[in-house]
Design a protein around this motif. Structure first.
Motif, short mmCIF file in Angstrom:
data_model
loop_
_atom_site.label_atom_id
_atom_site.label_comp_id
_atom_site.label_asym_id
_atom_site.label_seq_id
_atom_site.Cartn_x
_atom_site.Cartn_y
_atom_site.Cartn_z
N UNK B 109 17.82 21.83 13.82
CA UNK B 109 16.57 21.10 13.89
C UNK B 109 15.69 21.89 13.06
N UNK B 110 15.92 23.41 12.50
CA UNK B 110 14.87 24.20 12.04
C UNK B 110 15.71 24.98 11.12
N UNK B 111 14.80 25.53 10.21
CA UNK B 111 15.09 26.47 9.16
C UNK B 111 15.73 27.78 9.78
N UNK B 117 22.54 30.62 11.81
CA UNK B 117 23.83 30.30 11.60
C UNK B 117 24.58 30.72 10.39
N UNK B 118 23.93 30.59 9.18
CA UNK B 118 24.33 31.27 7.93
C UNK B 118 24.98 32.54 8.10
N UNK B 119 23.92 33.46 8.54
CA UNK B 119 24.32 35.14 8.93
C UNK B 119 25.58 35.27 9.58
N UNK B 120 25.87 34.28 10.54
CA UNK B 120 26.85 34.85 11.66
C UNK B 120 28.05 33.96 11.25
N UNK B 153 17.79 21.27 2.79
CA UNK B 153 18.08 22.26 1.83
C UNK B 153 18.49 23.38 2.00
N UNK B 154 18.04 23.91 3.06
CA UNK B 154 18.55 25.32 3.84
C UNK B 154 20.16 25.18 4.07
N UNK B 155 20.57 23.84 4.66
CA UNK B 155 22.06 23.63 4.89
C UNK B 155 22.67 23.50 3.65
N UNK B 156 22.08 23.03 2.74
CA UNK B 156 22.80 22.95 1.30
C UNK B 156 23.10 24.18 0.76
N UNK B 157 22.09 25.17 1.00
CA UNK B 157 22.22 26.48 0.34
C UNK B 157 23.19 27.42 1.23
N UNK B 160 28.85 27.72 4.17
CA UNK B 160 30.02 27.14 5.13
C UNK B 160 29.12 25.92 6.20
N UNK B 161 28.17 25.63 5.47
CA UNK B 161 27.42 24.42 6.49
C UNK B 161 27.44 23.19 5.43
N UNK B 162 28.31 22.25 5.94
CA UNK B 162 28.35 20.90 5.17
C UNK B 162 27.40 19.97 5.71
N UNK B 163 26.58 19.46 5.23
CA UNK B 163 25.46 18.66 5.47
C UNK B 163 26.19 17.24 5.69
N UNK B 164 26.24 16.63 7.00
CA UNK B 164 26.87 15.42 7.41
C UNK B 164 26.01 14.42 7.53
N UNK B 165 24.99 14.52 8.16
CA UNK B 165 24.22 13.38 8.36
C UNK B 165 22.90 13.41 9.28
N UNK B 166 22.33 12.66 9.74
CA UNK B 166 21.20 12.51 10.49
C UNK B 166 21.65 11.92 12.07
#
Lengths: 368, 368
Positions: B109-111, B117-120, B153-157, B160-166
């Motif tokens: 819920x936050x950038x 997450x993206x770093x680790x 947008x941060x997830x899209x970038x 390893x993170x696949x944006x799935x939903x709300x």
């Protein structure tokens, strides 16, 4: 920050050994000055390791709240145990086992329970009449002399039951407010038990001891004399509620739950922590109009610091804690940081967390 | 009484297997009719054995509330797990372990959390944006389109993170009252998520799923269509609070705590049971002016009967429960009898009790 805090990944119950030991020392000294036996209630810490911290202060008699807890501490070399709960006769098999191994005290409050005990017991036990001295949770009401006399008489007639005394828990000191009112409840409780003791003696019953003990009175009242036994429990760690009651300062609180910050909502002065009802318990106290589930501190070096002014855990669900975080503190927290929550009620927090990490890095287990 | 009840000595969490399985069957059928994936929340039962009872209804995807719970169910052959809690980045090591073994869903819920997450992360995970659709516990507020778009947008970038939903939890259906109001909240929640989904699509983000699920709406609202996924949890057992909300009848409640009676106070219409906060949890719901910690039933044959009218658990301390017992029921209870308490909140009761006994005599464990 210390390596201890760096290593914490999920909600972790921390204890400060020095503060705990100081709390024990202070209460043992108060009991000594009052001329009373100190029989601390071990339901708060529930830990054999922490139990050992009491022995240097001459403690050899303890209080527990269940048969299971008695079995646990009996297995850890405690030999004088009172189960301060109206006896559950469905566990008489375990009670018989305990009675073989330790000096066991049980509570009764009805002739029916005495008779059932008498039918099933195979070893001798001490019996305390559980008296309701104003708390109204359970026990024989202090003014019901006939009822108390009947139960006492039934005990006298049961060969394996040794009538020991009158026992109460004046839980209405919790939230009583002023020091004056707390000490008034303490004096009133003592007087009521003493009156009942005299009235029973006048009927030819043997001399009875008086056992009392609740943390607010035992912590706050300067004079605890006039009783035979003191059984406070919560004082070992205290908690946010006891700070609210002025039983202690925040500096005396020896247990806190370290919780990761997972969300920030500065627009409504809230933060969300990983730390919910399963870590803190769902217990709370009223702080004005609000329910307070805990006070919020930050790690400082190798300990936790003072509670953030105006901040508190204002809501709990199963795993989430919602912190009310005044804007002045906003800059102090980031996602992934830890906060240390002084729980509303440390006994129940220990129960749900099951295990401690001491600030000096030792894992400490409980019976659970 | 059945031999099962005769054998119970201390507070014991009972479950009725038939009722549980019927509750599962009914909810699976509702999800099927709504055309939604049924991803039940396993935080209520927390048991690998009970988890198996879902498989005959085609359940292969589950929801949990912590990393530890995900590890437990992963070890019991669940391969599609969403951890419905704002990701705790301090547990990224365990998350990486999980991501190797199961199809893992996480909530952000936050950038800041996305970046950490993206770093680790070392393995791919599904990402759900946690949306606050009116409940106000946590999540990105449904009207904060910019914020949601930034996080998405941060997830899209992040590779390893696949944006799935709300994803949302409309916990404000608890206590919402009328069926009309509950269904209104359900429709409103769906609409808010759908609006946000469209607005994000208009910004070029990929199509997103919608995941909702709270027991009051999922149980009561006839039409659950228009979402991709339903995640109720409590329905598996229900509890006294859900009876109060009309999510179910008392006959549907599949969990109860058997508690010995230890004291009777007919002069004030009270009874005391061995069964306190450590057995039922300290959770309650308001019943008029009073706090209700549970409803009181009696064993009947090999099950529990209907709640005693007007009776309830009105107070709890660590080991004691105080029952308000109207005079009409007085003759039904004696010292040493058992009562079966339908807990206020079954999830937390399971958490503190840790283990079940099914009415057909099987001991069922949980992750704790």
């Amino acid at each position: 920050l210390s390596i201890l805090f760096e290593s914490i990944r999920k909600p972790t119950l921390l204890i400060d050994r020095e503060k705990t030991q100081e709390n024990i020392r202070r209460m043992a000294e108060k009991a000594r000055l009052a001329g009373a036996r100190f029989r601390p209630h071990f339901k708060t810490h529930q830990s054999a390791q922490i139990g050992e911290w009491f022995r240097p202060y001459g403690v050899s008699a303890i209080t527990v709240s269940s048969v299971d807890m008695a079995l646990y501490f009996a297995a850890h070399d405690w030999r004088d145990i009172t189960i301060a709960f109206p006896v559950n006769i469905r566990q008489v098999q375990e009670i018989n086992d305990l009675a073989q191994r330790v000096h066991l005290g049980l509570l009764v409050e009805s002739v029916a329970a005495v008779r059932r005990l008498n039918e099933c017991l195979t070893g001798a036990v001490d019996i305390w009449l559980k008296i309701d001295a104003g708390n109204r949770r359970t026990g024989i009401h202090w003014e019901r002399l006939e009822e108390a006399a009947d139960v006492a008489q039934a005990v006298m007639e049961a060969p394996l039951l040794r009538l020991r005394g009158l026992l109460t828990h004046a839980g209405h000191t919790y939230g009583a407010g002023s020091l004056e009112r707390v000490c008034q409840i303490y004096a009133e409780t003592r007087q009521r038990l003493d009156d009942l003791r005299r009235a029973l003696a006048a009927r030819g019953l043997p001399p009875l001891e008086i056992s009392v003990g609740d943390t607010p009175a035992c912590s706050r009242c300067p004079d605890l004399s006039g009783v035979d036994e003191l059984r406070p429990g919560n004082f070992v760690f205290f908690d946010a509620e006891q700070v609210e009651f002025n039983s202690c300062g925040w500096e005396d609180v020896a247990a806190a739950v370290a919780c990761p910050v997972v969300a920030l909502h500065p627009e409504r002065e809230k933060a969300v922590i990983y730390g919910g009802a399963i870590h803190l318990s769902k217990d709370f106290y009223q702080r004005g109009e609000q329910r307070c589930y805990g006070l919020v501190c930050l790690p400082e070096g190798s300990r936790w610091g003072a509670p953030l002014e105006g901040a508190m855990v204002s809501g709990l669900s199963q795993e989430h804690g919602v912190i009310h975080l005044p804007a002045a503190h906003r800059h102090k927290l980031n996602i992934g940081d830890l906060v240390c929550v002084l729980p509303a009620h440390s006994c129940l927090t220990v129960q749900v967390m099951k295990e401690y990490l001491s600030l000096d890095g030792e894992t400490i287990t409980t019976l659970n």
